[in-house]
Design a protein around this motif. Structure first.
Motif, mmCIF file in Angstrom:
data_model
loop_
_atom_site.group_PDB
_atom_site.id
_atom_site.type_symbol
_atom_site.label_atom_id
_atom_site.label_comp_id
_atom_site.label_asym_id
_atom_site.label_seq_id
_atom_site.Cartn_x
_atom_site.Cartn_y
_atom_site.Cartn_z
ATOM 1 N N ALA A 239 33.844 58.321 39.253
ATOM 2 C CA ALA A 239 35.179 58.705 39.731
ATOM 3 C C ALA A 239 35.410 58.297 41.181
ATOM 4 O O ALA A 239 36.560 58.228 41.631
ATOM 5 N N ASP A 240 34.339 58.008 41.913
ATOM 6 C CA ASP A 240 34.448 57.590 43.316
ATOM 7 C C ASP A 240 34.659 56.090 43.481
ATOM 8 O O ASP A 240 34.787 55.609 44.620
ATOM 9 N N ILE A 241 34.630 55.328 42.398
ATOM 10 C CA ILE A 241 34.744 53.872 42.514
ATOM 11 C C ILE A 241 35.980 53.513 43.334
ATOM 12 O O ILE A 241 37.077 54.022 43.091
ATOM 13 N N ALA A 242 35.781 52.640 44.308
ATOM 14 C CA ALA A 242 36.903 52.125 45.093
ATOM 15 C C ALA A 242 37.505 50.951 44.334
ATOM 16 O O ALA A 242 36.840 49.912 44.170
ATOM 17 N N GLN A 243 38.730 51.108 43.862
ATOM 18 C CA GLN A 243 39.361 50.052 43.082
ATOM 19 C C GLN A 243 40.872 50.212 43.130
ATOM 20 O O GLN A 243 41.392 51.314 43.318
ATOM 21 N N LEU A 244 41.555 49.092 42.956
ATOM 22 C CA LEU A 244 43.001 49.109 42.785
ATOM 23 C C LEU A 244 43.289 48.907 41.311
ATOM 24 O O LEU A 244 42.938 47.857 40.745
ATOM 25 N N ILE A 245 43.887 49.896 40.684
ATOM 26 C CA ILE A 245 44.292 49.768 39.287
ATOM 27 C C ILE A 245 45.700 49.194 39.271
ATOM 28 O O ILE A 245 46.648 49.800 39.785
ATOM 29 N N TYR A 246 45.828 48.013 38.705
ATOM 30 C CA TYR A 246 47.107 47.303 38.722
ATOM 31 C C TYR A 246 48.094 47.922 37.730
ATOM 32 O O TYR A 246 47.759 48.839 36.970
ATOM 33 N N GLN A 247 49.319 47.382 37.746
ATOM 34 C CA GLN A 247 50.368 47.831 36.858
ATOM 35 C C GLN A 247 50.759 46.674 35.938
ATOM 36 O O GLN A 247 50.023 45.699 35.808
ATOM 37 N N THR A 248 51.896 46.786 35.290
ATOM 38 C CA THR A 248 52.371 45.704 34.435
ATOM 39 C C THR A 248 53.045 44.633 35.292
ATOM 40 O O THR A 248 53.310 44.829 36.482
ATOM 41 N N SER A 249 53.338 43.512 34.687
ATOM 42 C CA SER A 249 53.963 42.386 35.379
ATOM 43 C C SER A 249 55.240 42.844 36.095
ATOM 44 O O SER A 249 55.997 43.640 35.539
ATOM 45 N N PRO A 250 55.484 42.421 37.316
ATOM 46 C CA PRO A 250 54.767 41.385 38.072
ATOM 47 C C PRO A 250 53.659 41.923 38.988
ATOM 48 O O PRO A 250 53.215 41.208 39.869
ATOM 49 N N GLN A 251 53.260 43.160 38.806
ATOM 50 C CA GLN A 251 52.213 43.757 39.645
ATOM 51 C C GLN A 251 50.883 43.823 38.885
ATOM 52 O O GLN A 251 50.103 44.739 39.074
ATOM 53 N N GLN A 252 50.619 42.822 38.051
ATOM 54 C CA GLN A 252 49.438 42.868 37.225
ATOM 55 C C GLN A 252 48.221 42.274 37.937
ATOM 56 O O GLN A 252 48.334 41.618 38.962
ATOM 57 N N ASN A 253 47.057 42.519 37.333
ATOM 58 C CA ASN A 253 45.813 41.958 37.836
ATOM 59 C C ASN A 253 45.917 40.430 37.900
ATOM 60 O O ASN A 253 46.454 39.807 36.977
ATOM 61 N N PRO A 254 45.416 39.787 38.972
ATOM 62 C CA PRO A 254 45.533 38.333 39.103
ATOM 63 C C PRO A 254 44.882 37.549 37.969
ATOM 64 O O PRO A 254 45.363 36.472 37.611
ATOM 65 N N ILE A 255 43.780 38.065 37.394
ATOM 66 C CA ILE A 255 43.161 37.356 36.268
ATOM 67 C C ILE A 255 44.101 37.396 35.064
ATOM 68 O O ILE A 255 44.321 36.380 34.391
#
Length: 477
Positions: A239-255
């Protein structure tokens, strides 16, 4: 919709933050505030930095290839290490013009608003960006960086001095971060949980301590001694993982965004073969089954194919990244609990702590499995196998190989750890242009030779030729 609005506003704030100092003085709107809001800046700075870190240039088109987690199935020049001095520029240009400047403004805004927690978070994130920069390029501007009113052509600091400076910056950050203090806004990593920001600050100190461990073991041990003496908390659960959880397009993960419009990448044969050999259930998470059914179901693409070789092999008989990584909401991981456990295992193996290295190593594997929702029973069965046992006689191999698997997708970090630990043992394709070597650094942007020529020359004279094969200070072997 609210988060999209914040991204847009923060992006506009970024444009203001990145202006040249002359325009900053001339373009003053008498009817608008001259003080950027730190919550908007923080949202935009995190999003833009995560995009750079997880995006095409610095991840898929370079470090994921160098660490043989991804391979290219078309336009394979980068997989054969064919780069110019304009190829590897976005980490530098965006890291400085957006990341460092924005985090400096967040630090300043925290001071102006008497909110030390903004200062602390800004210091943590700025330290992370500087760490990415020096890990990739070596000597880079640090002391004079981001101070446009003072230094138009900033000097490059030596990598050792940058690491030492970042350790002090992170100590300062953990000191000012106060969970009982004023709240912060705009935090799309921890949602304003300052106790977790303190954990990240201390965990980054651990990461840096191990970066310098082969060169400066006494200093590295001092960091662990200080953390123990001060009872500093580290990342202690998934639960402490430092991460950005993306959203749907156009704010999606770059991959995910890349695969919406292109089809250039597959999973490397190196990592697929290793996961298959170990009967590792993460294979089904990291890779997709081949589009055309094959006996193996998951087939990796050899790194370093020529364009004609890749074309002959085709798209349908080699595996894309797994569905988890192609989701628009897939997270950009900055620091995982699994990594921290492997770090603690290595610190124990080096004698920096009195913890149990073998136990921490197995905990690291289990934490990686949990990160991808693989059952505890599967993890327990995996670590019980002979191949998963910790080897105290070669801790770098045991930790290096499992850490490489756990860091899948985090190209810059996986590449840095592989250079440092020298495991897994990777071989370059005969088609590559570096005489059997794999890149050990990014080359400096060509603009530095025209805009900051003396600082560039000083760095090359100190560090060595500006080549992909020039080892950095931390990379001993």
């Amino acid at each position: 919709m609210k988060n999209n609005r914040l991204y847009i506003i923060a992006a506009l704030a970024f444009s203001l933050a990145s202006c040249a100092k002359e325009l900053d003085k001339i373009n003053i709107n008498p009817n608008a505030t001259e003080k950027a809001q730190p919550d908007y800046l923080l949202t935009g700075a995190i999003k833009n930095t995560a995009d750079v870190y997880w995006g095409t240039t610095n991840n898929m088109n370079s470090s994921l290839l160098f660490s043989q987690q991804f391979a290219k199935v078309q336009y394979t020049e980068e997989d054969r290490f064919i780069y110019s001095n304009s190829s590897l520029t976005t980490l530098w240009s965006n890291g400085y013009s957006q990341g460092i400047i924005a985090f400096n403004k967040i630090i300043e805004a925290g001071d102006a608003q008497d909110n030390p927690n903004y200062r602390g978070v800004g210091l943590v994130l700025r330290s992370w960006v500087f760490l990415l920069l020096t890990d990739a390029y070596g000597d880079v501007p640090y002391t004079e960086a981001g101070k446009l009113n003072e230094f138009i052509t900033p000097a490059y600091d030596k990598q050792k001095d940058i690491y030492f400076g970042l350790l002090e910056d992170l100590k300062a950050a953990k000191t000012v971060l106060n969970p009982a203090g004023k709240a912060i806004g705009g935090d799309i990593i921890y949602n304003g949980d300052i106790s977790r920001w303190k954990k990240l600050a201390n965990s980054l100190r651990v990461r840096i301590a191990l970066r310098i461990a082969d060169r400066e073991p006494a200093k590295a041990k001092q960091v662990f001694d200080e953390i123990k003496a001060d009872n500093d908390a580290l990342i202690s659960e998934n639960a402490d993982i430092a991460q950005l959880i993306y959203q749907t397009s156009p704010q999606q993960n770059p991959i995910s965004a890349q695969f919406e419009t292109r089809d250039d990448y597959r999973i490397s044969k190196t990592i697929v073969d290793k996961l298959s050999e170990l009967k590792d259930p993460r294979l089904a998470v990291y890779a997709s089954k081949t589009q055309t059914p094959t006996p193996e179901e998951y087939v990796g693409l050899p790194n370093g194919l020529t364009n004609s070789e890749a074309s002959a092999l085709g798209f349908a008989k080699v595996s894309k990244p797994g569905a988890y990584f192609l989701l628009p909401q897939a997270p950009a991981v900055i620091f995982s609990y699994a990594e921290l456990l492997f770090d603690r295992a290595e610190a124990a193996a080096r004698g920096f702590t009195t913890e149990n290295a073998a136990d921490l190593y197995q905990q690291g594997i289990k934490a990686s499995f949990r990160q991808y929702n693989i059952s505890d029973a599967a993890a327990a069965a995996y670590v019980a196998q002979p191949f998963a046992q910790y080897d105290p006689g070669n801790y770098k191999k045991s930790i290096g190989e499992q850490k490489w698997l756990a860091l899948f997708g985090q190209g810059l970090e996986a590449w840095a750890e592989r250079r440092r630990l020298d495991y897994p043992v990777l071989k370059a394709s005969v088609n590559t242009v570096l005489n059997g070597e794999i890149p050990v650094r990014f080359i400096y942007p060509g603009t530095e030779q025209s805009l900051n020529i003396q600082s560039y020359k000083n760095a090359v004279a100190s560090q060595g030729p500006d080549l992909l094969t020039t080892k950095l200070w931390f990379d001993v072997n």
